[in-house]
Enzyme design. Structure first.
Site, PDB file in Angstrom:
ATOM      1  N   THR A  12       0.829  -1.203   0.000  1.00 38.85           N
ATOM      2  CA  THR A  12       0.000   0.000   0.000  1.00 38.85           C
ATOM      3  C   THR A  12       0.862   1.250   0.000  1.00 38.85           C
ATOM      4  O   THR A  12       1.940   1.279   0.573  1.00 38.85           O
ATOM      5  CB  THR A  12      -0.868   0.111   1.267  1.00 38.85           C
ATOM      6  OG1 THR A  12       0.005   0.083   2.371  1.00 38.85           O
ATOM      7  CG2 THR A  12      -1.867  -0.978   1.337  1.00 38.85           C
ATOM      8  N   GLU A  19      -6.247  -2.574  -0.459  1.00 35.91           N
ATOM      9  CA  GLU A  19      -6.724  -3.605   0.473  1.00 35.91           C
ATOM     10  C   GLU A  19      -8.066  -4.206   0.078  1.00 35.91           C
ATOM     11  O   GLU A  19      -8.508  -5.174   0.674  1.00 35.91           O
ATOM     12  CB  GLU A  19      -6.879  -2.996   1.879  1.00 35.91           C
ATOM     13  CG  GLU A  19      -5.582  -2.697   2.588  1.00 35.91           C
ATOM     14  CD  GLU A  19      -5.067  -1.292   2.321  1.00 35.91           C
ATOM     15  OE1 GLU A  19      -5.420  -0.727   1.266  1.00 35.91           O
ATOM     16  OE2 GLU A  19      -4.320  -0.753   3.153  1.00 35.91           O
ATOM     17  N   TRP A  53     -15.300  19.204  12.768  1.00 38.43           N
ATOM     18  CA  TRP A  53     -14.590  18.668  11.598  1.00 38.43           C
ATOM     19  C   TRP A  53     -14.910  19.482  10.344  1.00 38.43           C
ATOM     20  O   TRP A  53     -16.062  19.829  10.104  1.00 38.43           O
ATOM     21  CB  TRP A  53     -14.997  17.221  11.341  1.00 38.43           C
ATOM     22  CG  TRP A  53     -14.638  16.272  12.433  1.00 38.43           C
ATOM     23  CD1 TRP A  53     -15.496  15.644  13.285  1.00 38.43           C
ATOM     24  CD2 TRP A  53     -13.324  15.824  12.783  1.00 38.43           C
ATOM     25  NE1 TRP A  53     -14.791  14.836  14.147  1.00 38.43           N
ATOM     26  CE2 TRP A  53     -13.461  14.928  13.858  1.00 38.43           C
ATOM     27  CE3 TRP A  53     -12.039  16.092  12.306  1.00 38.43           C
ATOM     28  CZ2 TRP A  53     -12.377  14.297  14.464  1.00 38.43           C
ATOM     29  CZ3 TRP A  53     -10.959  15.466  12.898  1.00 38.43           C
ATOM     30  CH2 TRP A  53     -11.125  14.587  13.965  1.00 38.43           C
TER      31      TRP A  53
HETATM   32  P1  AMP Z   1      -4.746   3.042  -2.678  1.00 37.60           P
HETATM   33  O1  AMP Z   1      -4.643   1.877  -1.793  1.00 37.60           O
HETATM   34  O2  AMP Z   1      -3.441   3.646  -3.061  1.00 37.60           O
HETATM   35  O3  AMP Z   1      -5.599   2.748  -3.866  1.00 37.60           O
HETATM   36  O4  AMP Z   1      -5.476   4.209  -1.865  1.00 37.60           O
HETATM   37  C1  AMP Z   1      -6.747   4.027  -1.318  1.00 37.60           C
HETATM   38  C2  AMP Z   1      -7.263   5.341  -0.812  1.00 37.60           C
HETATM   39  O5  AMP Z   1      -7.483   6.248  -1.891  1.00 37.60           O
HETATM   40  C3  AMP Z   1      -8.603   5.245  -0.139  1.00 37.60           C
HETATM   41  O6  AMP Z   1      -8.492   4.808   1.194  1.00 37.60           O
HETATM   42  C4  AMP Z   1      -9.116   6.678  -0.261  1.00 37.60           C
HETATM   43  O7  AMP Z   1      -8.569   7.508   0.743  1.00 37.60           O
HETATM   44  C5  AMP Z   1      -8.566   7.106  -1.601  1.00 37.60           C
HETATM   45  N1  AMP Z   1      -9.600   6.971  -2.630  1.00 37.60           N
HETATM   46  C6  AMP Z   1      -9.752   5.972  -3.506  1.00 37.60           C
HETATM   47  N2  AMP Z   1     -10.789   6.219  -4.336  1.00 37.60           N
HETATM   48  C7  AMP Z   1     -11.318   7.408  -3.957  1.00 37.60           C
HETATM   49  C8  AMP Z   1     -12.405   8.214  -4.408  1.00 37.60           C
HETATM   50  N3  AMP Z   1     -13.150   7.868  -5.435  1.00 37.60           N
HETATM   51  N4  AMP Z   1     -12.631   9.379  -3.759  1.00 37.60           N
HETATM   52  C9  AMP Z   1     -11.865   9.768  -2.708  1.00 37.60           C
HETATM   53  N5  AMP Z   1     -10.831   9.063  -2.258  1.00 37.60           N
HETATM   54  C10 AMP Z   1     -10.558   7.893  -2.859  1.00 37.60           C
END
Ligand code: AMP
Length: 537
Positions: free
Chosen positions: A182, A326, A441
């Site tokens: 990640t 994840e 918030w």
């Molecule tokens: P990753 O594991 O690098 O794909 O990152 C996942 C994280 O990306 C999530 O926990 C969110 O914080 C962010 N994320 C993914 N898709 C979105 C979305 N459509 N809108 C806002 N945040 C997103």
């Protein structure tokens, strides 16, 4: 009473064999420097068989980790199938990570072999000495006849020398198929290990009309990197269905992407917002024929409403999706329920810019600071927790496992959401990115979205800066196209939608917002950069 159905393991082999058998003539295309490389699924499968043979000749056994340091190409697609189907574990490496993190990840995963693209070889050479488990480096090049670099094996030689595999081994469906680290964590990256079963089920769900909505006749191009969250599962869906697949290689400049979309008549293409934002202008001037492009799944970070609107005007539908490394990664997707189709265009756009409903197979809930489920009122914030057959159960050999899971078996995403009366979730922040001002918030994502609706604004990131009285206050960091609009214009937009105390204390204009290795705003860096920013209010 037991069901009386066959217990056929859910493994990736099912999709690979189907594609080879029923769609041998469909094309797989990769952009190269001067031209396109193209072949069909028949040739692809023959090469997958030889690659699996090559891995056997290197004594790669079931469960061994095979690293890839590569762009989106047909060779990467060969690895995506050959490695898991011969029982080994595909480990896609993020080529944008700093050296130290890459070294940590490769050593932690215990990669025995690394397949590396020619253009990325210098990166691997730089860290080679620090890799404790890597026995072979396989060099992949568009010019395989040029001299093979020292201490590497030539990918084409490996393929041509080997006996193809016909006897694919039986693999348990719970066995590991791939792993990916990640990027979203603070501290050292964490390893996510996908099983065959999880990916097969995720592939079925992702293809659904109400999810990504892909069919055999589609021409599919993932712009999301193949090293990020298994390309959102797109190559597995496309192969399962026998779609024509198109890969942009390392040519990700807006003009190249536009050209490929036109040349190959792509119908569906997925990527993060930071890919589509700069493309928007090039596409909107009508220079390229994009009449075939119908859908773009966008996720990874929030798709601003202005982006959805801009593409809608060009006849291209953005489907906003949320997911994580994840969660394999598809978790939610925003499509309008049929009984909401009566709503005005404006209302529908508002819903489509949310992250949507869970895809079938995923359950979700929002939990507040007291540990209670938040109401579906579209206002109350809580942490998004998810559960499902393609959601992580534990990180790979990691002591930090406890903090990520609840006692009753849900995964804590670290994202903060609201849920509206129809069940649509909206991500308002990462828990660590929310701004807490005087105990209340403030959602940085909401503010960013509103700022980005100003026509001159290209990108906006809102961060918390320390404040003596309120503990934290929001600061907007903005990139504009031409000359910066007067601050008042942006504040006027914000005042329409936000209470006074929610408005940023200041707007600063910058040339560029720093991005993480997967193209998201790097708020950690921004917070450090502006930690001392003070405003007299
Ligand atoms: P990753 O594991 O690098 O794909 O990152 C996942 C994280 O990306 C999530 O926990 C969110 O914080 C962010 N994320 C993914 N898709 C979105 C979305 N459509 N809108 C806002 N945040 C997103």
């Amino acid at each position: 009473m037991q069901g009386l159905m066959m217990d056929v393991p859910l493994t990736l082999k099912l999709f690979m064999l189907r594609a080879a058998q029923y769609f041998p003539n469909k094309e797989i295309v990769t952009r190269r420097q001067q031209d396109y490389h193209r072949y069909d699924y028949r040739t692809w499968y023959q090469r997958v068989q030889r690659l699996a043979g090559g891995l056997r000749s290197l004594n790669i056994q079931k469960g061994d980790r095979v690293g890839t340091l590569a762009w989106n190409t047909h060779r990467h697609l060969e690895l995506y199938f050959a490695v898991p189907c011969m029982g080994a574990v595909l480990h896609t490496l993020n080529l944008r990570l700093p050296d130290d993190e890459l070294v940590y990840i490769i050593n932690h995963a215990g990669d025995r072999v690394i397949f590396v693209d020619d253009s990325l070889l210098p990166l691997l050479v730089r860290i080679r000495e620090r890799l404790q488990t890597v026995e072979h480096v396989i060099w992949m090049s568009d010019q395989p006849n040029s001299e093979t670099p020292p201490e590497t094996l030539n990918y084409e030689t490996l393929l041509s020398a080997e006996v193809p595999v016909f006897d694919w081994p039986e693999i348990e469906e719970t066995a590991a198929l791939a792993m990916c680290y990640t990027s979203g964590t603070t501290g050292l990256p964490k390893g996510v290990v996908y099983s065959h079963r999880a990916i097969v089920l995720h592939t079925f769900a992702a293809a659904l009309k109400d999810a990504l909505g892909i069919g055999e006749a589609d021409v599919v191009m993932p712009v999301v990197p193949m090293f990020h969250a298994l390309t959102w599962g797109i190559p597995f869906v496309a192969t399962m269905l026998g779609c024509k697949q198109v890969f942009p290689g390392r040519y990700l400049q807006p003009e190249s992407i536009a050209q490929i979309l036109e040349d190959e008549q792509v119908t569906i293409s997925g990527g993060v917002p930071s890919i589509w934002l700069p493309l928007q202008e090039i596409l909107s001037n009508g220079e390229y024929d994009l009449s075939h492009l119908r859908t773009m799944p966008v996720g990874g970070s929030a798709a601003p409403r202005s982006l959805i609107e801009a593409y809608e005007r060009m006849g291209i539908q953005i489907i906003h999706a949320w997911g994580m490394t994840e969660t394999s990664p598809l978790g939610t997707i925003s499509r309008i329920k049929s009984d909401l189709a009566r709503l005005s265009e404006e209302e529908q756009l508002r819903i489509r810019s949310k992250q949507g409903l869970p895809v079938p197979g995923i359950e979700l809930r929002g939990i507040d600071e007291q540990g209670l489920e938040i109401p579906w009122d579209g206002k109350t914030m809580g942490e998004l927790q998810v559960r499902g057959p393609w959601v992580i159960q534990a990180y790979f050999q990691d002591e930090r496992n406890d903090e990520s899971f609840t006692e009753d078996g849900w995964f804590r995403t670290g994202d903060v959401i609201t849920i509206d009366g129809e069940g649509y979730i909206q991500i308002v922040d990462r828990t660590k990115d929310l701004v807490k001002s005087g105990g209340e918030w403030i959602s940085s994502l909401d503010l960013e979205n509103a700022i980005m609706s100003h026509p001159e604004v290209v990108e906006a990131a809102v961060i918390a800066i320390p404040h003596v009285r309120w503990q934290e206050r929001p600061l907007a960091v903005v990139v504009v196209k031409g000359s910066p609009p007067h601050r008042e214009e942006i504040f006027a937009i914000l005042r329409e939608r936000f209470a006074k105390w929610q408005l940023p204390d200041d707007i600063v204009y910058v040339d560029e917002i720093p991005k993480t290795s997967v193209g998201k705003f790097d708020k950690k860096m921004l917070r450090a950069q502006f930690a001392k920013h003070r405003v007299d209010v």
